[in-house]
Design a protein around this motif. Structure first.
Motif, PDB file in Angstrom:
ATOM      1  N   LYS A   1       1.130  -1.458  -0.204  1.00  0.00           N
ATOM      2  CA  LYS A   1       0.543   0.539  -0.307  1.00  0.00           C
ATOM      3  C   LYS A   1       1.101   0.928   0.121  1.00  0.00           C
ATOM      4  CE  LYS A   1      -1.857  -1.366   4.210  1.00  0.00           C
ATOM      5  NZ  LYS A   1      -1.245  -2.337   3.887  1.00  0.00           N
TER       6      LYS A   1
ATOM      7  N   PRO B   1      10.237  -4.096   4.518  1.00  0.00           N
ATOM      8  CA  PRO B   1       9.821  -5.544   4.310  1.00  0.00           C
ATOM      9  C   PRO B   1       9.385  -6.058   5.455  1.00  0.00           C
ATOM     10  CG  PRO B   1      11.665  -5.503   3.933  1.00  0.00           C
ATOM     11  CD  PRO B   1      11.564  -4.337   4.516  1.00  0.00           C
TER      12      PRO B   1
ATOM     13  N   ALA C   1       5.722  -6.782   9.105  1.00  0.00           N
ATOM     14  CA  ALA C   1       3.961  -5.730   8.898  1.00  0.00           C
ATOM     15  C   ALA C   1       4.125  -4.870   9.905  1.00  0.00           C
ATOM     16  CB  ALA C   1       3.057  -7.086   8.905  1.00  0.00           C
ATOM     17  N   PHE C   2       3.550  -4.513   9.845  1.00  0.00           N
ATOM     18  CA  PHE C   2       2.707  -2.856  10.502  1.00  0.00           C
ATOM     19  C   PHE C   2       3.752  -1.466  10.737  1.00  0.00           C
ATOM     20  CE2 PHE C   2      -0.217  -5.771  12.347  1.00  0.00           C
ATOM     21  CZ  PHE C   2      -1.754  -5.394  11.948  1.00  0.00           C
ATOM     22  N   THR C   3       4.592  -1.385   9.362  1.00  0.00           N
ATOM     23  CA  THR C   3       5.252  -0.736   8.921  1.00  0.00           C
ATOM     24  C   THR C   3       4.450   0.945   8.906  1.00  0.00           C
ATOM     25  OG1 THR C   3       6.551  -1.908   6.801  1.00  0.00           O
ATOM     26  CG2 THR C   3       7.384   0.319   7.179  1.00  0.00           C
TER      27      THR C   3
ATOM     28  N   PRO D   1      -2.741   1.412   8.108  1.00  0.00           N
ATOM     29  CA  PRO D   1      -2.362   0.432   7.860  1.00  0.00           C
ATOM     30  C   PRO D   1      -2.794  -0.399   7.244  1.00  0.00           C
ATOM     31  CG  PRO D   1      -3.366   2.213   9.524  1.00  0.00           C
ATOM     32  CD  PRO D   1      -3.761   2.538   8.802  1.00  0.00           C
TER      33      PRO D   1
ATOM     34  N   ARG E   1       4.193 -12.928  -0.730  1.00  0.00           N
ATOM     35  CA  ARG E   1       5.775 -12.533  -0.303  1.00  0.00           C
ATOM     36  C   ARG E   1       5.182 -11.864   1.020  1.00  0.00           C
ATOM     37  NH1 ARG E   1      10.386 -10.689  -3.248  1.00  0.00           N
ATOM     38  NH2 ARG E   1      11.093 -12.851  -4.745  1.00  0.00           N
TER      39      ARG E   1
ATOM     40  N   ASN F   1      -1.621  -7.262  -6.746  1.00  0.00           N
ATOM     41  CA  ASN F   1       0.064  -6.022  -6.291  1.00  0.00           C
ATOM     42  C   ASN F   1       1.408  -7.152  -7.072  1.00  0.00           C
ATOM     43  OD1 ASN F   1       1.933  -4.050  -6.099  1.00  0.00           O
ATOM     44  ND2 ASN F   1       1.866  -4.041  -4.259  1.00  0.00           N
TER      45      ASN F   1
ATOM     46  N   VAL G   1       6.860 -10.311  -9.719  1.00  0.00           N
ATOM     47  CA  VAL G   1       6.980 -11.822  -8.526  1.00  0.00           C
ATOM     48  C   VAL G   1       6.327 -12.695  -9.688  1.00  0.00           C
ATOM     49  CG1 VAL G   1       7.976 -13.063  -6.599  1.00  0.00           C
ATOM     50  CG2 VAL G   1       7.232 -10.063  -6.902  1.00  0.00           C
TER      51      VAL G   1
HETATM   52  N1  LIG Z   1       8.405  -7.352  -5.865  1.00  0.00           N
HETATM   53  C1  LIG Z   1       7.660  -6.696  -5.236  1.00  0.00           C
HETATM   54  N2  LIG Z   1       8.252  -5.858  -4.477  1.00  0.00           N
HETATM   55  C2  LIG Z   1       7.120  -5.102  -3.824  1.00  0.00           C
HETATM   56  C3  LIG Z   1       6.181  -4.278  -4.183  1.00  0.00           C
HETATM   57  N3  LIG Z   1       5.412  -3.251  -3.534  1.00  0.00           N
HETATM   58  C4  LIG Z   1       5.513  -3.484  -2.706  1.00  0.00           C
HETATM   59  N4  LIG Z   1       6.789  -4.211  -2.055  1.00  0.00           N
HETATM   60  C5  LIG Z   1       7.678  -4.807  -0.981  1.00  0.00           C
HETATM   61  O1  LIG Z   1       6.872  -5.539  -0.349  1.00  0.00           O
HETATM   62  C6  LIG Z   1       7.090  -5.106   0.704  1.00  0.00           C
HETATM   63  C7  LIG Z   1       6.207  -3.884   1.852  1.00  0.00           C
HETATM   64  O2  LIG Z   1       5.627  -2.983   1.072  1.00  0.00           O
HETATM   65  P1  LIG Z   1       4.922  -2.076   1.884  1.00  0.00           P
HETATM   66  O3  LIG Z   1       4.161  -0.829   0.671  1.00  0.00           O
HETATM   67  O4  LIG Z   1       5.338  -1.765   3.226  1.00  0.00           O
HETATM   68  O5  LIG Z   1       3.775  -2.669   2.346  1.00  0.00           O
HETATM   69  P2  LIG Z   1       2.455  -1.402   3.213  1.00  0.00           P
HETATM   70  O6  LIG Z   1       0.755  -2.763   2.978  1.00  0.00           O
HETATM   71  O7  LIG Z   1       2.735  -0.534   3.327  1.00  0.00           O
HETATM   72  O8  LIG Z   1       2.597  -2.230   5.010  1.00  0.00           O
HETATM   73  P3  LIG Z   1       2.170  -2.120   6.014  1.00  0.00           P
HETATM   74  O9  LIG Z   1       2.362  -0.928   6.037  1.00  0.00           O
HETATM   75  O10 LIG Z   1       3.100  -2.734   7.196  1.00  0.00           O
HETATM   76  O11 LIG Z   1       0.736  -2.355   5.668  1.00  0.00           O
HETATM   77  C8  LIG Z   1       8.448  -4.030   0.770  1.00  0.00           C
HETATM   78  O12 LIG Z   1       9.334  -4.381   0.999  1.00  0.00           O
HETATM   79  C9  LIG Z   1       8.644  -3.472  -0.778  1.00  0.00           C
HETATM   80  O13 LIG Z   1       9.404  -3.557  -1.347  1.00  0.00           O
HETATM   81  C10 LIG Z   1       6.446  -4.893  -6.190  1.00  0.00           C
HETATM   82  O14 LIG Z   1       5.326  -4.502  -7.121  1.00  0.00           O
HETATM   83  N5  LIG Z   1       6.822  -5.663  -6.263  1.00  0.00           N
END
Ligand SMILES: Nc1nc2c(ncn2[C@@H]2O[C@H](COP(=O)(O)OP(=O)(O)OP(=O)(O)O)[C@@H](O)[C@H]2O)c(=O)[nH]1
Ligand SMILES: [Mg+2]
Ligand SMILES: [Zn+2]
Lengths: 178, 680
Positions: free
Chosen positions: B181, B197, B199-201, B223, B260, B289, B293
């Motif tokens: 997200k 990389p 959870a809960f960044t 979040p 992942r 998304n 991969v």
């Molecule tokens: N290979 C790949 N990795 C991705 C892609 N989008 C996000 N990632 C990876 O996924 C991981 C998490 O990404 P975030 O954007 O922090 O995910 P989030 O949904 O915001 O996670 P929270 O904030 O914890 O809910 C990071 O390490 C990104 O590099 C994508 O399209 N391809």
């Protein structure tokens, strides 16, 4: 190239002479020499400075309105060059000079009219009033005729020219008659 | 539009600070001096003022706090819910309510003590009453410490909340943690949300803005949410739920196809179904998304079917939803997602707007006019017939007009010609005569004339006037008339001739004498004798000369001189005995005599000066001011006697010569400091 008029004295400023001052409201002042410029800088009024054209005109010492002056005018509408017109103009300018001079003389003469008579009257009066500082009373008796003649003359002139009021004359005390 | 900005809430001080602030303010802003001898009413009002002032400042400060904090019933339900989630609505309300009651209590305390103060009968009692009043107010305030501290924390958090506008165009991301997200948010906006990389960044709501179709769109990152019942959700998840529930936005439900993130596709689909209720009446897009991969093709068939079921109303999905693949890493499909999300939201918003009752008001103001030809007639430019005919008849007129160029046009031509010459290899030289060639004059031979500018001190150009000759003629006529007139008047040259010779001589003599007198005066010769004539004696030569000059004749002169000589001899004789009375008598006689003898007419100066010389004050007599000389002598002796002692002791007396020191050294020496020059 143009001949300009001095702002202060009204004299002609020839090209390459004098000084020009441009005020910050863009009004242009030209001065024929440093004398005029200095007077201007000291904020003197040309109308109150005897030797300027402005003063003389204001005091009626020179002609101010005359037909000969109407010929010279700064024209903002340009006229195309015409040889005949220019040569005619030059001739007219020469003739105008003559006429203007004559009129000036006539003006001066008119202005001076009666001045000489008044002067004479004053001199006679002075003689009449101050004769006693150079002549003893006994001598005065002998020149009674002349004194009387002068007195009559003064009287007649006074009726003619009107009483003139030079410096107020102090009356001498009538000591002798006592 | 209400802007939700909680940054303007003023700092809530802790209870100790609060008390300090109020008490020191009271001390500063109210009079501090009172004496027991003051009138009692004055003392009472002095203390009453203090109590009242303290109460007022407490009241004002508390009201300020109560007003600053948003009332949960008044703000947008999204914010109300958010506040509830973040700070606990009950706690929040309780804190504010306590402050409110404290305010009322303080008011009441002040009222009571003011009433008591009215009956204070001494300064001491009044002071004690005041102390009691302020003390009670302050203890009351000190008790509010916990709620004040809580409110301060809330204030700090509120100020840092993203300023989300609940009514504008909004895109909202939701999904399991770690699905990408925040990565998507960073791609769309410049918000720069933390991406990690694990959870809960993201632990709170983030706002970014992006442009689409010349509008600004609000993008909200939430979040991640896990799939469990609402009651078990923590604060972080609840923020996402609140945003989902209250904001009318395009919802992007992100699914990590690569798994992942640590959650299977099955889990993610389950989450979708469990929060499906929140997607009601909102444009929804399912975004797959991380396709870099794992391609969607590689997904096992049953998983893929699960994803497909999200859009299938028959299987419990939401109808009209699109599934879009994307990779935030390679940016594949990102712009497509943005496009679709924005357009669907826009369409939805317009639809909603059209459905609302207010729209009719706006609609009838809109109109697009499109002119239609009313018939087949051709309406071309109108040229008057005369003009058209003239053009047809004489096409040269146009050309002729073109030939007479303005100087500006000719300059252009010249430039062209110069250019041509350049091309030929000739360097054109500016020549004024070349320019003059182009003059348009009546006669071509005039073109190179040297035009005179100045003559006889005048500008010729000032005189140039096409009808100058006529005007000169007129002037000549006038001049002739003037001369004629003058001649008729006969010249009028009857100017006065000068004085005759005799008068002229007299005048010259008068002038000479006058200047002589003037010079004498300048030299200090006033003509008044310094010595009396009887002392100086007669200067007979001088007298004779003067009389001759004044025109007295020989014979008479002799008489006068004789007379004068006589008189002076007479006087000197009578003067010898030096008897005052006698001399006075003698002079008297002289005068009467001289009057008889002297010449008639004005008296000679001799007579006058004589009479003036006689008027002398008598010399002081010894013993003057006393009865007689012995008395005076006695007085002098007594005076000396009185002075003897003083003189012996050398005292300074008023008769002593005294030299005053006009510039005393000590006052005028040294550097000058501040102050007057007279004091150092
Ligand atoms: N290979 C790949 N990795 C991705 C892609 N989008 C996000 N990632 C990876 O996924 C991981 C998490 O990404 P975030 O954007 O922090 O995910 P989030 O949904 O915001 O996670 P929270 O904030 O914890 O809910 C990071 O390490 C990104 O590099 C994508 O399209 N391809
Ligand atoms: Mg995140
Ligand atoms: Zn000048």
């Amino acid at each position: 190239m143009r001949l300009e008029k001095c702002y202060f004295c009204g004299g002609t400023v020839y090209p390459g002479h004098g000084i020009m001052f441009v005020r910050n409201d863009s009004k242009i002042f030209r001065f024929c020499r440093s004398k005029c410029h200095t007077h201007f800088k000291m904020k003197h009024n040309p109308r109150k400075t005897k030797w300027t054209k402005a003063f003389r005109k204001l005091a009626g010492k020179e002609m101010t309105v005359d037909k000969t002056f109407d010929f010279e005018k700064k024209r903002n509408r340009p006229v195309k060059y015409d040889r005949d017109l220019v040569s005619a103009t030059i001739k007219v300018m020469k003739r105008l000079d003559v006429i203007r001079e004559r009129r000036k003389r006539a003006f001066y003469k008119n202005r001076m009219q009666g001045v000489r008579a008044r002067e004479k009257m004053m001199q006679l009066k002075e003689i009449d009033q101050h004769i006693d500082i150079i002549r003893a009373p006994s001598a005065l008796l002998k020149m009674k005729a002349k004194i009387l003649e002068n007195k009559n003359k003064i009287q007649s002139m006074e009726t003619e020219l009107g009483p003139l009021n030079p410096k107020p004359i102090k009356k001498s005390k009538p000591t002798a008659s006592e | 539009m209400v802007l939700y900005n909680f940054k303007s809430i003023q700092v809530v001080p802790g209870s100790r600070d609060f008390v300090d602030v109020v008490l020191s303010k009271t001390q500063r802003k109210t009079p501090t001096e009172v004496h027991k001898q003051y009138h009692i009413s004055r003392i009472r009002s002095f203390y009453m003022r203090k109590v009242k002032f303290t109460q007022q400042s407490y009241h004002d400060k508390l009201s300020q706090i109560i007003q600053d904090f948003p009332l949960l019933d008044d703000i947008h339900p999204f914010y109300a819910d958010l506040v509830n989630v973040l700070y606990d609505k009950d706690h929040y309300k309780l804190a504010l309510g306590q402050l409110n009651t404290a305010r009322n209590l303080i008011d009441n305390i002040a009222k009571d003590y003011l009433r008591l103060l009215k009956y204070g009968d001494s300064l001491y009692r009044c002071k004690q009453l005041k102390r009691a009043a302020l003390g009670r107010m302050c203890t009351l305030m000190l008790k509010q410490n916990s709620s004040l501290a809580y409110l301060e924390q809330v204030r700090q958090h509120l100020a840092r909340l993203p300023s989300i506008d609940p009514n504008t165009r909004t895109l909202l991301m939701c999904g399991y943690p770690n699905v990408g997200k925040s990565s998507f948010m960073n791609k769309m906006t410049r918000a720069n949300v933390d991406v990690q990389p694990y959870a809960f960044t993201t632990k709170s709501l983030f706002v970014g803005h992006t442009d689409y179709k010349y509008n600004i769109w609000q993008v909200i990152d939430t979040p991640g949410i896990l799939d469990h019942p609402l009651e078990e959700r923590n604060t972080i998840e609840m923020q996402s739920i609140t945003a989902l529930a209250h904001l009318h936005a395009a919802v992007l439900f992100l699914i990590d196809i690569s798994e992942r993130c640590g959650y299977t596709i099955k889990q993610q689909v389950d989450l979708f179904f469990s929060i499906k209720a929140l997607f009601l009446n909102k444009p929804l897009i399912v975004v797959i998304n991380k396709i870099d991969v794992r391609r969607p093709e590689d997904v096992p068939a049953d998983d893929w079917a699960l994803i497909q079921s999200l859009t299938d109303p028959a299987k419990g999905g939401v109808g009209g939803t699109q599934i879009l693949p994307m990779s935030t890493l390679t940016e594949e499909g990102v712009s497509k997602v943005k496009d679709v999300a924005c357009t669907t939201l826009l369409a939805d918003r317009i639809e909603k707007k059209m459905a609302s009752s207010k729209i009719s008001k706006d609609l009838h103001r809109l109109r697009t006019a499109q002119p239609k030809p009313r018939d087949e007639k051709v309406r071309s430019v109108f040229i008057p017939e005369s003009v058209a005919n003239a053009r047809l008849a004489d096409p040269d007129t146009l050309n002729k007009n073109k030939v007479t160029l303005t100087p500006g046009q000719m300059e252009v031509l010249q430039e062209e010609q110069d250019d041509l010459e350049y091309q030929k290899g000739i360097i054109p030289i500016f020549d004024i005569n070349l320019w003059k060639r182009k003059y348009l004059l009546k006669d071509d031979s005039w073109k190179f004339d040297i035009i005179p500018e100045i003559m006889d001190g005048r500008n010729i150009s000032d005189f140039i006037d096409p009808d100058i000759l006529e005007r000169l003629d007129e002037l000549e006529r006038e001049e002739e008339a003037l001369i004629e007139e003058l001649r008729a008047n006969g010249g009028d040259a009857s100017d006065e001739s000068d004085l005759d010779d005799e008068n002229q001589e007299l005048l010259d003599e008068i002038h000479a004498r006058k200047s002589e007198i003037k010079m004498d005066r300048l030299l200090g010769k006033t003509g008044r004798p310094k010595l009396t004539r009887q002392h100086k004696g007669l200067d007979k030569d001088h007298m004779e000369r003067t009389l001759t000059r004044m025109g007295v004749e020989e014979e008479e002169l002799g008489d006068i001189m004789d007379d004068v000589a006589d008189k002076s001899r007479d006087r000197s004789k009578s003067r010898r005995p030096s008897e005052r009375s006698l001399s006075r008598h003698g002079r008297k006689r002289d005068r009467s005599e001289s009057r008889g003898v002297s010449v008639e007419g004005r008296g000679l100066s001799l007579n006058r000066s004589q009479s003036r010389g006689s008027s002398k004050t008598p010399a002081p007599v010894d013993g003057e001011g006393y009865r007689d000389l012995p008395q005076k002598e006695e007085a002098v002796m007594l005076g000396k006697e009185g002075m003897r002692k003083r003189n012996k002791l050398g005292y300074k007396g008023e008769g002593d010569h005294h030299i005053p020191n006009l510039m005393p050294k000590h006052l005028f020496a040294g550097k000058r400091g501040a102050g007057k020059t007279g004091r150092r």
